[in-house]
Enzyme design. Structure first.
Site, PDB file in Angstrom:
ATOM      1  CG  ASP A 314     -31.512  13.363   8.183  1.00 35.18           C
ATOM      2  OD1 ASP A 314     -30.582  12.683   7.706  1.00 35.18           O
ATOM      3  OD2 ASP A 314     -31.355  14.132   9.139  1.00 35.18           O
ATOM      4  CG  HIS A 348     -29.565  14.338   4.673  1.00 35.28           C
ATOM      5  ND1 HIS A 348     -29.352  14.815   5.949  1.00 35.28           N
ATOM      6  CD2 HIS A 348     -30.162  15.350   4.000  1.00 35.28           C
ATOM      7  CE1 HIS A 348     -29.808  16.052   6.045  1.00 35.28           C
ATOM      8  NE2 HIS A 348     -30.308  16.394   4.871  1.00 35.28           N
TER       9      HIS A 348
END
Length: 573
Positions: A314, A348
């Site tokens: 992430d 991310h």
């Protein structure tokens, strides 16, 4: 295919950008190499705000090994008591070092105490237990909300003068906690996982480690369930995956050297702490790990983050300060932070602010970082309901490659309802315009953000800047950038945008799209597009757009004004 070019400015701006990259940042040259591990004075070079010097923890000359307390490094023996006894012993002596030698050390949560340096020697692997009963529920915060969560494998709350050092590995055994979708595995992998135990979703498409884990995933707001009592949370306890390293309410903290990997949720989470140094770390999570952030710095003050490597599932380096009412009630910003010389692989976002930023983020300096394959490079996100102010952010000398979306992305409609996006979610106009709502304490504000010396190659869109119609992005500067992409730059609802010495090479035009931009200054804009013009200006609220080129003839034929834009508001000179 027609190609639209501004060759003179492309060459001259490229030379200027190259020169500035070689000569440094906002004020003067940047020192990239440190002469000695203990001398990190270079980290304070060229800081734009008053940054206090962060002092390292200092420990007495006393050390014990966990082996002295019965620890066995075979990967099978439970060393929870040995860790606890070693930490207690050093604490009772007034502080010092707890040494973890080479070996595989299985343990439950490690509960730190003040004045302890937990030192992992070369080859030491601390492997945390997969027995969920080892991790009791505690009152804490996750994703910016006050909630209950399982105790973290590394628990440091309310302490002073602590450190995690050495070249060993902390492994959070995250695969034991995470639900897994069948679609993410091969047939043989899925069969092996199902045969290992656990339970399946009703449709057979998701594996859960236990019934309690499955029960939690069936609720709304899946990361932080909307439950009231601790007893209610106990019913879904196994679903409440902990962050691996929880540092809450601490002062004078050092993380220097270890690898932190495979966390159940976020990897490293300093919360409401101050005077922190994070350096020389390797932070890893599998690409598929849900909420597998690398570092989440939340409501912290006076922090140095440098010489680290991230490869996570992430956001990699992420700054937060609480979410919505809980964050505003806490009212503790993240402030006075230096981020230098870091490398991010998968993630991310490379460097991220938000979306939980309700307490504010301010006074941040980011320099000399490289992002390779992150979904987004520089990522700023929030939405209506957050509130909070993000301001005084200085970013320069950033290199990015293989970014599938944008190297720079501002999205104040995070979580949905974004205007001006096409049906595929791409950052291009669709004709749908957001309507303003009243400004309240729930309105987020991003302002005074300066980016300089940005190189990015290989991604979907050159950059994306989207504010709120009732609270535009304010005073955002981008200078000396080379951006190569499928599409150009999009700017929506922004006031006080400055683009100086920017090169955009886009396969599809325009190179720059402005929608309802106010007080926009564009100088030295180099462009090359496969089709379309250089600059397209849309929106009836467009005001005071100034485009300055060496030759008006180089740019004027390639500027398009959309319906509703007054010609007097767009000046080319």
């Amino acid at each position: 295919m027609m190609r639209v070019r501004n060759v003179f400015w492309r060459i001259s701006v490229l030379l200027l950008v190259t020169e500035v990259f070689l000569t440094g940042g906002f004020a003067c040259s940047e020192k990239n190499e440190r002469d000695d591990q203990a001398d990190y004075s270079f980290i304070y070079d060229n800081i734009e705000f008053d940054m206090p010097r962060v002092e390292e923890p200092v420990f007495p000359d006393y050390a014990v090994s966990i082996v002295d307390f019965g620890a066995v490094g075979d990967g099978v023996f439970d060393n929870s008591d040995a860790f606890a006894q070693a930490i207690d012993n050093v604490s009772e002596k007034g502080g010092g070092r707890v040494v973890v030698p080479r070996g595989l050390w299985l343990t439950g949560p490690i509960i730190m105490k003040s004045n302890i340096d937990l030192h992992l020697e070369d080859g030491a692997v601390v492997h945390f237990s997969s027995d969920f009963d080892d991790y009791p529920l505690i009152d804490t915060s996750f994703e910016g909300l006050n909630t209950y969560r399982c105790m973290s494998p590394v628990h440091a709350h309310g302490l002073e003068n602590i450190a995690f050092t050495g070249n060993g590995i902390f492994d959070g055994n995250g695969d034991a906690w995470r639900p897994v979708k069948k679609s993410k595995m091969t047939e043989s992998q899925w069969k092996k996982l199902v045969n290992s135990g656990g339970v399946l979703s009703d449709d057979g498409e998701i594996w859960y480690p236990s019934e309690k884990s499955k029960a939690g995933d069936s609720r709304d707001n899946f990361n932080v369930p909307d439950l009231k009592t601790k007893e209610d949370f106990e019913k879904i306890k196994d679903f409440l995956r902990p962050v691996m390293v929880s540092i809450k309410g601490c002062k004078q903290v050092l993380l220097d050297g270890p690898t932190f990997q495979n966390s159940p949720a976020w990897n490293i989470h300093p919360l409401m702490s101050r005077d922190i140094i994070i350096r020389n770390l390797t932070v890893r999570n599998p690409w598929y790990s849900q909420n597998g952030d690398g570092l989440d710095l939340e409501s912290c003050k006076n922090v140095l983050i440098y010489n680290n490597s991230f490869d996570v599932g992430d956001d990699a380096i992420c700054f937060k300060s609480g979410k919505n009412e809980d964050g505003r009630r806490r009212g503790v910003p993240t402030e006075n932070v230096i981020v230098k010389n870091n490398v991010v692989y998968h993630g991310h976002g490379g460097f991220v602010i938000g979306s939980e930023m309700s307490g504010g983020v301010r006074n941040v300096h980011v320099a000399n970082c490289t992002f390779i394959g992150t979904d987004v490079g520089l990522r700023f996100k929030s939405t209506r309901g957050r509130g909070g102010v993000v301001e005084n952010i200085y970013i320069f000398n950033i290199d990015m490659i293989d970014i599938p979306t944008e190297p720079i992305r501002f999205n104040l409609f995070y979580g949905g309802n974004a205007p001006l996006l096409d049906d595929g979610g791409n950052s291009v106009p669709s004709g749908k315009e957001a309507k303003p709502v009243p400004v309240t304490e729930e309105t987020p504000s991003f302002r005074n953000i300066f980016m300089k010396n940005i190189r990015a190659n290989g991604f979907g869109n050159a950059a994306f800047f989207m504010g709120l119609p009732e609270m535009n992005l304010q005073n955002i500067h981008l200078e000396n950038a080379v951006l190569r992409a499928t599409r150009g730059i999009s700017v929506i609802d922004a006031d006080g945008i400055v683009f100086k010495n920017i090169i955009v090479e886009a396969e599809e035009g325009p190179a720059l799209m402005l929608f309802n931009g106010k007080n926009v200054d564009i100088e030295g804009f180099g462009f090359e597009t496969g089709q379309g013009g250089a600059i397209s200006v849309f929106g009836p609220l467009t005001r005071n757009v100034n485009i300055v080129q060496k030759s008006v003839d180089d740019i004027q034929p390639f500027v398009e004004l959309g319906e509703g834009v007054q010609k007097s508001e767009v000046l080319i000179k």
